[in-house]
Design an enzyme around this catalytic site. Sequence first.
Site, PDB file in Angstrom:
ATOM      1  N   GLU A   1      46.979 -49.811 -13.498  1.00  0.00           N
ATOM      2  CA  GLU A   1      47.759 -50.978 -13.885  1.00  0.00           C
ATOM      3  C   GLU A   1      47.973 -51.960 -12.745  1.00  0.00           C
ATOM      4  OE1 GLU A   1      50.410 -49.135 -17.561  1.00  0.00           O
ATOM      5  OE2 GLU A   1      51.178 -48.970 -15.516  1.00  0.00           O
TER       6      GLU A   1
ATOM      7  N   ASP B   1      48.670 -49.203 -28.117  1.00  0.00           N
ATOM      8  CA  ASP B   1      48.655 -48.293 -29.263  1.00  0.00           C
ATOM      9  C   ASP B   1      49.877 -48.599 -30.126  1.00  0.00           C
ATOM     10  OD1 ASP B   1      50.871 -45.994 -28.585  1.00  0.00           O
ATOM     11  OD2 ASP B   1      49.935 -46.745 -26.762  1.00  0.00           O
TER      12      ASP B   1
END
Length: 237
Positions: free
Chosen positions: A11, A202
């Site tokens: 990230e 998700d």
Amino acid sequence: MIAIIGALPEEVQALQQQIKEPQITECGSRRFVRGKLAGRDVIVTVSGVGKVNAASAAQQVIDLFRPKAVINTGIAGGLDEKLSLGDIVISRDAVQHDVDTTVFGEEPGQIPDMDVWQFPADEELIDAAVAAGVKAEADSEFRGEVHIGRILSGDIFLTDEAKKRALREVFDGTCVEMEGAAIAQVAWLNQVPWVISRCISDQADDPDVTDYFAFKQEAIAISVKMVMTMLQEYHTE
């Protein structure tokens, strides 16, 4: 200086690689990379997954570097039914959904002896994130939309439809992850402006986490672009 914290190495790795004249500081087991990014002085670090890691990283970066603002970047699971994979959620505020002292008469998420239970994000940082989101939506490579909402954090990777529905109903949450609200609490205690920007990887309801593994890298790439643009849009003395 602006501090940027991500839970996973992926990230923040792309951000760290773009830092000009990087300077490395190590404190305990954590590594901080300092330098120029998008023309701004930044310090970028990996917290690790979960609220304790996130809080530890936030306090370390505040103690060591005294940043004027903290940005938490990364990916999240969608709670709001309007969200699609690739959408961006910017924090209006953040709540720790797994704090429960209701047996003592407290509301869900309320941390005892604190004046707040939802930590409000900084308005100027929200504005910078929204401006970055507008530019992202104009990018032909970006397929998502930008939302402002409540980000929930807890030490659980959510994959259950019933729990997802409960979090949405109890907390009016927009998305869920495992670090942001802990960073928000530490920043709030230290009176440092903060914001969370997360890309939906998700829908937080799949026990097989198929979407997460299929879309994780693309969601991270979107998050990185958001941070780069936010740095350009955030103006502070």
